[in-house]
Design an enzyme around this catalytic site. Structure first.
Site, PDB file in Angstrom:
ATOM      1  N   GLY A 208      -6.941  -0.229   3.191  1.00 55.56           N
ATOM      2  CA  GLY A 208      -5.488  -0.142   3.309  1.00 55.56           C
ATOM      3  C   GLY A 208      -5.016   0.551   4.571  1.00 55.56           C
ATOM      4  O   GLY A 208      -3.884   1.017   4.642  1.00 55.56           O
TER       5      GLY A 208
ATOM      6  N   ASP B 229       0.748  -1.565  17.349  1.00 58.68           N
ATOM      7  CA  ASP B 229       1.121  -0.494  16.416  1.00 58.68           C
ATOM      8  C   ASP B 229       1.290   0.838  17.164  1.00 58.68           C
ATOM      9  O   ASP B 229       2.273   1.558  16.961  1.00 58.68           O
ATOM     10  CB  ASP B 229       0.025  -0.400  15.341  1.00 58.68           C
ATOM     11  CG  ASP B 229       0.188   0.789  14.422  1.00 58.68           C
ATOM     12  OD1 ASP B 229       1.015   0.704  13.499  1.00 58.68           O
ATOM     13  OD2 ASP B 229      -0.518   1.799  14.627  1.00 58.68           O
TER      14      ASP B 229
ATOM     15  N   GLY C 287      -3.086   4.894   5.506  1.00 60.57           N
ATOM     16  CA  GLY C 287      -3.482   4.921   4.101  1.00 60.57           C
ATOM     17  C   GLY C 287      -2.278   5.183   3.223  1.00 60.57           C
ATOM     18  O   GLY C 287      -1.286   5.789   3.647  1.00 60.57           O
TER      19      GLY C 287
ATOM     20  N   GLU D 265       9.858   9.859   9.541  1.00 64.41           N
ATOM     21  CA  GLU D 265       8.599  10.599   9.721  1.00 64.41           C
ATOM     22  C   GLU D 265       7.360   9.735   9.503  1.00 64.41           C
ATOM     23  O   GLU D 265       6.371   9.839  10.221  1.00 64.41           O
ATOM     24  CB  GLU D 265       8.566  11.796   8.760  1.00 64.41           C
ATOM     25  CG  GLU D 265       7.373  12.705   8.925  1.00 64.41           C
ATOM     26  CD  GLU D 265       7.299  13.338  10.311  1.00 64.41           C
ATOM     27  OE1 GLU D 265       6.431  12.916  11.084  1.00 64.41           O
ATOM     28  OE2 GLU D 265       8.112  14.226  10.621  1.00 64.41           O
TER      29      GLU D 265
ATOM     30  N   LYS E  16       7.461   1.314  11.557  1.00 66.16           N
ATOM     31  CA  LYS E  16       7.563   1.645  12.986  1.00 66.16           C
ATOM     32  C   LYS E  16       7.975   0.460  13.834  1.00 66.16           C
ATOM     33  O   LYS E  16       8.602   0.625  14.876  1.00 66.16           O
ATOM     34  CB  LYS E  16       6.251   2.229  13.502  1.00 66.16           C
ATOM     35  CG  LYS E  16       5.050   1.314  13.335  1.00 66.16           C
ATOM     36  CD  LYS E  16       4.087   1.838  12.317  1.00 66.16           C
ATOM     37  CE  LYS E  16       3.231   0.730  11.736  1.00 66.16           C
ATOM     38  NZ  LYS E  16       2.302   1.197  10.720  1.00 66.16           N
TER      39      LYS E  16
ATOM     40  N   LYS F 185       4.671   3.391  17.881  1.00 64.06           N
ATOM     41  CA  LYS F 185       4.637   4.826  17.600  1.00 64.06           C
ATOM     42  C   LYS F 185       4.889   5.641  18.874  1.00 64.06           C
ATOM     43  O   LYS F 185       5.533   6.701  18.831  1.00 64.06           O
ATOM     44  CB  LYS F 185       3.283   5.192  16.995  1.00 64.06           C
ATOM     45  CG  LYS F 185       3.080   4.581  15.596  1.00 64.06           C
ATOM     46  CD  LYS F 185       1.622   4.621  15.173  1.00 64.06           C
ATOM     47  CE  LYS F 185       1.458   4.164  13.726  1.00 64.06           C
ATOM     48  NZ  LYS F 185       0.043   3.982  13.346  1.00 64.06           N
TER      49      LYS F 185
ATOM     50  N   THR G 197       0.832  -1.211   0.000  1.00 67.52           N
ATOM     51  CA  THR G 197       0.000   0.000   0.000  1.00 67.52           C
ATOM     52  C   THR G 197       0.864   1.258   0.000  1.00 67.52           C
ATOM     53  O   THR G 197       0.669   2.163  -0.815  1.00 67.52           O
ATOM     54  CB  THR G 197      -0.905   0.007   1.253  1.00 67.52           C
ATOM     55  OG1 THR G 197      -1.654  -1.212   1.274  1.00 67.52           O
ATOM     56  CG2 THR G 197      -1.855   1.182   1.241  1.00 67.52           C
TER      57      THR G 197
HETATM   58  N1  HSE Z   1      -2.299   0.298  10.659  1.00 67.14           N
HETATM   59  C1  HSE Z   1      -1.820   1.633  10.910  1.00 67.14           C
HETATM   60  C2  HSE Z   1      -2.983   2.493  11.336  1.00 67.14           C
HETATM   61  C3  HSE Z   1      -1.201   2.182   9.669  1.00 67.14           C
HETATM   62  O1  HSE Z   1      -4.119   2.054  11.193  1.00 67.14           O
HETATM   63  O2  HSE Z   1      -2.758   3.571  11.849  1.00 67.14           O
HETATM   64  C4  HSE Z   1      -0.446   3.446   9.892  1.00 67.14           C
HETATM   65  O3  HSE Z   1       0.669   3.230  10.702  1.00 67.14           O
END
Ligand code: HSE
Length: 381
Positions: free
Chosen positions: A174, A188, A288, A116, A92, A192, A13
């Site tokens: 995506g 995730d 996205g 970034e 990340k 971050k 993506t």
């Molecule tokens: N899967 C992650 C989200 C993608 O939904 O934020 C962006 O890091």
């Protein structure tokens, strides 16, 4: 600036959007090759499955990693930095696990490491924190840093869609990770948040931090919090008092009067607090192809146009002190919660818990009632 030769690793993506933006809009970047899995070479005339051939090109300036996952991304990034190529990455997971090592290699090689796109997709959040830090000490940051879970909660509330149905829609769009448990269990956001803490506080942040997600969130839960004029958002947060710091990933019940309560679809909003700037918010699409690729391409452009800036240092001697996060917590569960008092039918309130202690209570409640959902109540000012 000069013509920058770039190789792209990964054509999913994000990678495909990076290639399209470079080809259509950026005239002084030459995308020379695209690493794809063996058998997928037909996707583009520049596609190859041979990483070593990519790296041995002495004209190559920059390696752009959009593969995701820990391996082989880790090995490829390391090899690229050692070969004195700039590295731009949207990954990340690998950056949060190896940030200090990558920065050390980049500094030794005198090349850029740009990240970034790892946090909050298209939002210039890392650059924003770095800019704040030229003047300010940062005392806190927090944010909605996952587009998939924000999209899920938003759609459950707006359209009454069930969790599972809206998750598969987020995958189609995506937004979701290949393994969506990364999104819904907070993994995730943890990556971050760890990266954000390193940038904000100069610390090496390990993943031994309290983390919970929204896997068990139901429409009835949202109605229950709604009856208290609150909604649920998955937050990554960090706080520092100058001598210690803490980070946490957990669902937070935010009052409807908060900006965070009104963030729609896949959007993210992230806030940093500095001593002269005060509270500063960044809002945009956090997931996205195009928004994330936009951040990648900004980093690629900076590799050519900007000198290598001060590398991230990790030398602040801040103690990790989980007691810095104390909140009231709601547990929607059939389990017995020590110290819990009645909040709503089927839900108990525990006051003044550290995030770590709350996570322990959640773990034990889940063994009795695997549908348990927990959220921190945001303190109202
Ligand atoms: N899967 C992650 C989200 C993608 O939904 O934020 C962006 O890091």
């Amino acid at each position: 600036s000069y013509m920058q030769n770039v190789a792209l690793l990964g054509f999913g993506t994000v990678g495909a959007s990076v290639a399209r933006i470079l080809d259509e809009r950026i005239s002084d970047v030459n995308l020379t090759s695209i690493l794809v899995r063996a058998g997928k070479e037909h996707v583009d005339p520049r596609a190859t499955s041979n990483f070593d051939a990519i790296l041995s090109d002495s004209a190559l300036d920059t390696v752009v990693e959009c593969m995701g996952g820990l391996s082989p991304a880790y090995e490829y990034i390391k090899a690229a930095l050692i070969a004195k190529k700039n590295v731009v990455t949207s990954n990340k997971a690998v950056v949060s696990a190896h940030f200090e090592e990558f920065m050390t290699l980049a500094a030794e090689a005198g090349v850029n490491l740009k990240i970034e796109a790892c946090v909050c997709g298209g939002i210039p959040w890392i650059a924003g924190i770095q800019k704040v830090r030229r003047i300010d000490e940062i005392s806190a940051f927090w944010g909605i840093m996952n587009g998939t879970t924000n999209y899920i909660v938003y759609s459950m509330l707006k359209d009454g869609t069930d969790f599972a149905e809206v998750l598969s829609k987020a995958q189609e769009l995506g937004y979701a990770e290949r393994d969506p448990s990364s999104d819904i269990d907070g993994i995730d956001v943890r990556s971050k948040t760890m990266i954000s803490a390193s940038i904000a506080f100069d610390v090496i942040c390990t993943n031994q931090i309290p983390m919970s997600g929204i896997r068990n969130l139901t429409k009835r839960d949202l109605a229950m919090f709604g009856s208290h004029d609150m909604t649920i958002k998955l937050f990554g947060r960090g706080v520092s008092n100058g001598s210690s710091y803490a980070v946490v990933v957990e669902p937070v019940a935010v009052p409807l009067s908060a900006i965070e309560a009104h963030v729609p679809t896949n959007f993210n909003v992230a806030t940093v607090v500095g001593d002269t700037i005060g509270e500063l918010k960044f809002y945009g699409q956090g997931a996205g192809g195009n928004p994330t690729a936009n951040a990648v391409v900004q980093d690629i452009i900076d590799c050519a146009d900007a000198p290598i800036e001060g590398q991230q240092n990790f030398s602040a001697n801040l103690l990790y002190n989980p007691e810095l996060f104390v909140s009231d917590y709601v547990f929607r569960t059939q389990a017995d919660i020590p110290g819990g008092s009645f909040w709503e039918p089927g839900a108990q309130l525990v006051k003044n818990l550290s995030a770590e202690k709350a996570r322990e209570l959640l773990t034990s409640a889940l063994t009795q009632d695997p549908t348990t959902f927990m959220a921190a109540l945001e303190k109202r000012n």
